[in-house]
Design an enzyme around this catalytic site. Structure first.
Site, short mmCIF file in Angstrom:
data_model
loop_
_atom_site.label_atom_id
_atom_site.label_comp_id
_atom_site.label_asym_id
_atom_site.label_seq_id
_atom_site.Cartn_x
_atom_site.Cartn_y
_atom_site.Cartn_z
NE ARG A 80 -3.54 -2.40 2.75
CZ ARG A 80 -3.27 -3.31 3.43
NH1 ARG A 80 -1.86 -3.73 3.77
NH2 ARG A 80 -3.96 -4.28 3.59
CG HIS A 105 -6.31 -8.74 1.58
ND1 HIS A 105 -6.99 -9.27 0.21
CD2 HIS A 105 -6.21 -7.59 1.64
CE1 HIS A 105 -6.72 -8.18 -0.61
NE2 HIS A 105 -6.44 -7.04 0.32
CE1 TYR A 132 -7.00 -6.87 -6.64
CE2 TYR A 132 -7.52 -7.68 -4.44
CZ TYR A 132 -7.11 -6.79 -5.31
OH TYR A 132 -6.81 -5.68 -4.87
#
Length: 311
Positions: free
Chosen positions: A148, A274, A283
């Site tokens: 991130r 996650h 995804y």
């Protein structure tokens, strides 16, 4: 009512070690609820007078104000946590948020770049200049690791000085996880550390010790989240890509390309950090285009030749 919000924020900061960004979001959500309650014709005098009807009214207010379901659900999660804290502290006999359900969240498919588009983006920075080489190292790091943007800007030179691939980063909730850097990212980072970062440090104007941050701006100080987004936007324009791409879009592309090339879903879950596999499963929808190509190429009656003739 504001005193309880300040106390809750202090609890999250000290006991739960929440990040500054999360603390800010929780505070803003609770202050927004307090302002809504104070504006009611029969405003509750304290949190002990708030019931489920007030909270459902707040959710309806958010909908009327145009908030997305995702935003409303996030605010309700903060409110639930706040009331749980008040109950545990003995301030309330029961949690008024119990039985108040989150709006059903829309889950739009994240956008991922195709492999050729990603290659064009990675080739866009001018690596002959200090800022261009920095941009190239930044893009390679984001795409290679799937981290991130908040994790990226917290990296220091010590984090990558002896890195040969595995890298520890601090993610959401101050949780550590392992990411990996591929050959291209490591080579570009090495060039950046040797040639570009020293040049950017020399442009530093502020007195005192130099920042340990890995990625620097033109003034020799640490890049911010917003600066990273601006860099990505500038490189997207230089690569002549038509769609909007954010740093998080590189994370989407990282996950999608791994799955398209046969990576296990649980492995991708670990790499993304996650907590739930259901978050990663979004995804798999993006890989259906790849599955369609495999099907069309492998099934004898799948392609256009097997289609029925027009009436």
């Amino acid at each position: 009512m504001l005193a309880e919000i300040d106390e809750f924020r202090h609890y999250l900061q000290v006991a739960r070690r929440y990040s500054p960004h999360t603390l800010k979001s929780y505070s803003e959500d609770l202050l927004q609820l307090a302002a809504f309650l104070e504006g009611l014709p029969e405003a509750p005098a304290g949190w002990e007078q708030v019931d489920h009807r007030h909270l459902r009214g707040f959710l309806l207010h958010l909908t009327d104000a145009g908030y997305a379901r995702r935003s409303a659900a996030r605010k309700l999660a903060a409110i639930r946590s706040f009331f749980r804290h008040l109950v545990r502290a003995g301030r309330l006999p029961q949690n008024p948020a119990v039985g108040v359900y989150s709006p059903k969240r829309e889950r739009p498919l994240p956008h991922a770049l195709r492999s050729a588009e990603m290659e064009a983006l990675l080739d866009a920075p001018d690596r002959s200049t200090p800022l261009g080489l920095r941009d190239a190292a930044l893009l390679e790091t984001l795409y290679s690791s799937g981290m991130r943007v908040g994790e990226l800007v917290r990296l220091t030179t010590a984090d990558v000085e002896y890195c040969r691939g595995p890298l520890r980063v601090v993610g959401k909730g101050n949780k550590e996880r392992t990411v990996f850097l591929g050959r291209a990212a490591l080579e570009t980072l090495g060039d950046y550390l040797a040639r570009s970062r020293p040049e950017l440090l020399r442009a530093r104007r502020k007195p005192g010790p130099a920042t340990p941050a890995l990625f620097l701006n033109k003034n020799g100080t640490a890049l911010s989240d917003r600066s990273v987004r601006s860099i990505v936007e500038r490189c997207v324009e230089a690569a002549s890509l038509t769609q909007k791409v954010t740093p998080h879009g590189l994370r989407h592309s990282f996950a999608t390309h791994l799955l398209e090339n046969g990576a296990d879903l649980r492995a991708v879950q670990e790499l993304l950090g996650h907590a739930s596999l259901s978050t990663t499963q979004i995804y798999t929808h993006l890989s259906r285009e790849q599955l369609r190509k495999v099907y069309d190429g492998a099934h004898p009656r799948a392609g256009s030749e097997g289609a029925p003739p027009p009436p």
